[in-house]
Design a protein around this motif. Structure first.
Motif, PDB file in Angstrom:
ATOM      1  N   ILE A 222      13.629 -65.840  17.127  1.00 26.46           N
ATOM      2  CA  ILE A 222      13.470 -65.504  18.546  1.00 26.46           C
ATOM      3  C   ILE A 222      12.215 -64.660  18.750  1.00 26.46           C
ATOM      4  O   ILE A 222      11.465 -64.864  19.707  1.00 26.46           O
ATOM      5  N   ASP A 223      11.979 -63.716  17.841  1.00 25.94           N
ATOM      6  CA  ASP A 223      10.757 -62.905  17.929  1.00 25.94           C
ATOM      7  C   ASP A 223       9.507 -63.777  17.818  1.00 25.94           C
ATOM      8  O   ASP A 223       8.541 -63.587  18.558  1.00 25.94           O
ATOM      9  N   VAL A 224       9.532 -64.735  16.904  1.00 25.36           N
ATOM     10  CA  VAL A 224       8.381 -65.634  16.753  1.00 25.36           C
ATOM     11  C   VAL A 224       8.201 -66.466  18.022  1.00 25.36           C
ATOM     12  O   VAL A 224       7.082 -66.616  18.528  1.00 25.36           O
ATOM     13  N   GLN A 225       9.298 -66.989  18.541  1.00 30.18           N
ATOM     14  CA  GLN A 225       9.217 -67.792  19.765  1.00 30.18           C
ATOM     15  C   GLN A 225       8.677 -66.972  20.929  1.00 30.18           C
ATOM     16  O   GLN A 225       7.868 -67.474  21.728  1.00 30.18           O
ATOM     17  N   ALA A 226       9.101 -65.730  21.038  1.00 30.25           N
ATOM     18  CA  ALA A 226       8.607 -64.859  22.109  1.00 30.25           C
ATOM     19  C   ALA A 226       7.108 -64.635  21.959  1.00 30.25           C
ATOM     20  O   ALA A 226       6.351 -64.735  22.939  1.00 30.25           O
ATOM     21  N   SER A 227       6.663 -64.329  20.738  1.00 32.08           N
ATOM     22  CA  SER A 227       5.230 -64.130  20.508  1.00 32.08           C
ATOM     23  C   SER A 227       4.440 -65.379  20.834  1.00 32.08           C
ATOM     24  O   SER A 227       3.392 -65.313  21.485  1.00 32.08           O
TER      25      SER A 227
ATOM     26  N   GLU B  73       0.598 -68.179  24.433  1.00 32.84           N
ATOM     27  CA  GLU B  73       0.183 -69.329  25.238  1.00 32.84           C
ATOM     28  C   GLU B  73      -0.355 -68.928  26.608  1.00 32.84           C
ATOM     29  O   GLU B  73      -1.081 -69.695  27.237  1.00 32.84           O
ATOM     30  N   THR B  74      -0.041 -67.729  27.073  1.00 33.98           N
ATOM     31  CA  THR B  74      -0.545 -67.280  28.368  1.00 33.98           C
ATOM     32  C   THR B  74      -2.031 -66.947  28.307  1.00 33.98           C
ATOM     33  O   THR B  74      -2.662 -66.798  29.353  1.00 33.98           O
ATOM     34  N   LYS B  75      -2.550 -66.805  27.082  1.00 29.26           N
ATOM     35  CA  LYS B  75      -3.975 -66.503  26.862  1.00 29.26           C
ATOM     36  C   LYS B  75      -4.404 -65.207  27.563  1.00 29.26           C
ATOM     37  O   LYS B  75      -5.503 -65.108  28.097  1.00 29.26           O
ATOM     38  N   GLN B  76      -3.530 -64.212  27.533  1.00 27.77           N
ATOM     39  CA  GLN B  76      -3.827 -62.924  28.146  1.00 27.77           C
ATOM     40  C   GLN B  76      -3.912 -61.853  27.058  1.00 27.77           C
ATOM     41  O   GLN B  76      -2.879 -61.385  26.570  1.00 27.77           O
ATOM     42  N   PRO B  77      -5.112 -61.458  26.677  1.00 24.00           N
ATOM     43  CA  PRO B  77      -5.262 -60.443  25.624  1.00 24.00           C
ATOM     44  C   PRO B  77      -4.511 -59.146  25.889  1.00 24.00           C
ATOM     45  O   PRO B  77      -4.151 -58.442  24.964  1.00 24.00           O
ATOM     46  N   ILE B  78      -4.236 -58.846  27.154  1.00 19.04           N
ATOM     47  CA  ILE B  78      -3.490 -57.625  27.467  1.00 19.04           C
ATOM     48  C   ILE B  78      -2.090 -57.659  26.854  1.00 19.04           C
ATOM     49  O   ILE B  78      -1.466 -56.622  26.640  1.00 19.04           O
ATOM     50  N   LEU B  79      -1.598 -58.843  26.513  1.00 15.72           N
ATOM     51  CA  LEU B  79      -0.268 -58.989  25.915  1.00 15.72           C
ATOM     52  C   LEU B  79      -0.290 -58.942  24.384  1.00 15.72           C
ATOM     53  O   LEU B  79       0.770 -59.024  23.759  1.00 15.72           O
ATOM     54  N   TYR B  80      -1.456 -58.804  23.779  1.00 12.93           N
ATOM     55  CA  TYR B  80      -1.553 -58.828  22.320  1.00 12.93           C
ATOM     56  C   TYR B  80      -0.693 -57.762  21.656  1.00 12.93           C
ATOM     57  O   TYR B  80      -0.162 -57.980  20.572  1.00 12.93           O
ATOM     58  N   ASP B  81      -0.540 -56.604  22.284  1.00 12.66           N
ATOM     59  CA  ASP B  81       0.262 -55.553  21.643  1.00 12.66           C
ATOM     60  C   ASP B  81       1.722 -55.979  21.494  1.00 12.66           C
ATOM     61  O   ASP B  81       2.321 -55.808  20.442  1.00 12.66           O
ATOM     62  N   ILE B  82       2.303 -56.582  22.530  1.00  4.69           N
ATOM     63  CA  ILE B  82       3.703 -56.998  22.447  1.00  4.69           C
ATOM     64  C   ILE B  82       3.848 -58.230  21.558  1.00  4.69           C
ATOM     65  O   ILE B  82       4.867 -58.411  20.884  1.00  4.69           O
ATOM     66  N   ILE B  83       2.826 -59.066  21.521  1.00  7.63           N
ATOM     67  CA  ILE B  83       2.827 -60.233  20.635  1.00  7.63           C
ATOM     68  C   ILE B  83       2.850 -59.766  19.182  1.00  7.63           C
ATOM     69  O   ILE B  83       3.657 -60.240  18.377  1.00  7.63           O
ATOM     70  N   ALA B  84       1.986 -58.815  18.853  1.00 10.46           N
ATOM     71  CA  ALA B  84       1.942 -58.271  17.490  1.00 10.46           C
ATOM     72  C   ALA B  84       3.270 -57.605  17.136  1.00 10.46           C
ATOM     73  O   ALA B  84       3.768 -57.752  16.013  1.00 10.46           O
ATOM     74  N   TYR B  85       3.846 -56.887  18.086  1.00  5.39           N
ATOM     75  CA  TYR B  85       5.140 -56.235  17.862  1.00  5.39           C
ATOM     76  C   TYR B  85       6.200 -57.271  17.471  1.00  5.39           C
ATOM     77  O   TYR B  85       6.934 -57.084  16.500  1.00  5.39           O
ATOM     78  N   HIS B  86       6.298 -58.340  18.223  1.00  2.00           N
ATOM     79  CA  HIS B  86       7.330 -59.336  17.922  1.00  2.00           C
ATOM     80  C   HIS B  86       7.067 -60.074  16.615  1.00  2.00           C
ATOM     81  O   HIS B  86       8.021 -60.410  15.898  1.00  2.00           O
ATOM     82  N   TYR B  87       5.814 -60.304  16.262  1.00  2.00           N
ATOM     83  CA  TYR B  87       5.530 -60.900  14.956  1.00  2.00           C
ATOM     84  C   TYR B  87       5.964 -59.945  13.844  1.00  2.00           C
ATOM     85  O   TYR B  87       6.546 -60.353  12.844  1.00  2.00           O
TER      86      TYR B  87
END
Length: 144
Positions: free
Chosen positions: A14-19, A24-38
């Motif tokens: 689920i964490d991988v799917q969320a990341s 896919e939104t291509k919004q660098p502002i979300l990189y922190d939460i993407i890295a967190y979920h990975y």
């Protein structure tokens, strides 16, 4: 495979799917939460390996410690030490003023960590991480 092991793998998936969805939104502002979920996926996959060996996983986010705890059970897990620094994304990305900017390079590092960890899990649990699915629920349960 133990049911509890599957639960840990599902949560990691689920964490991988969320990341992946956020990426896919291509919004660098979300990189922190993407890295967190990975990071969370790597943590949960390592805890799944412990559970399968009958070891209660500690309330621990440090990947180096989780790798070390697995070394007595999983022969090639030490190869994951190159990803120890993914631990930084467990906390630093969640609070202001702690982490610097998370970059595309950071995200690629996290993706490599997830892939390498999933490969070891797949080899040792004789099940592909991607093949662990969330149990079906009837629609009524989803709306409670």
């Amino acid at each position: 495979m133990k049911a509890e092991t599957q639960e840990w793998l599902i949560k990691g998936n689920i964490d991988v799917q969320a990341s992946n969805a956020l990426l896919e939104t291509k919004q660098p502002i979300l990189y922190d939460i993407i890295a967190y979920h990975y990071q969370q996926a790597v943590e949960k996959y390592l805890k799944a390996l412990l559970v399968e060996q009958g070891v209660e996983p500690p309330k621990e986010h440090r990947i180096d410690i989780l790798i070390s705890l697995n070394q007595g059970y999983v022969s090639d897990v030490e190869t994951l030490h190159e990803f120890d620094s993914i631990t930084d994304y467990a906390v630093k990305t969640r609070y202001p003023g702690i982490a610097g900017e998370i970059t595309e390079t950071d995200i690629k590092f996290c993706q490599k960590a997830v892939s390498a960890t999933a490969e070891i899990v797949n080899r040792h649990l004789e099940q592909t991480v991607e093949n662990v699915h969330i149990k079906d629920r009837d629609d009524e349960d989803l709306h409670r």
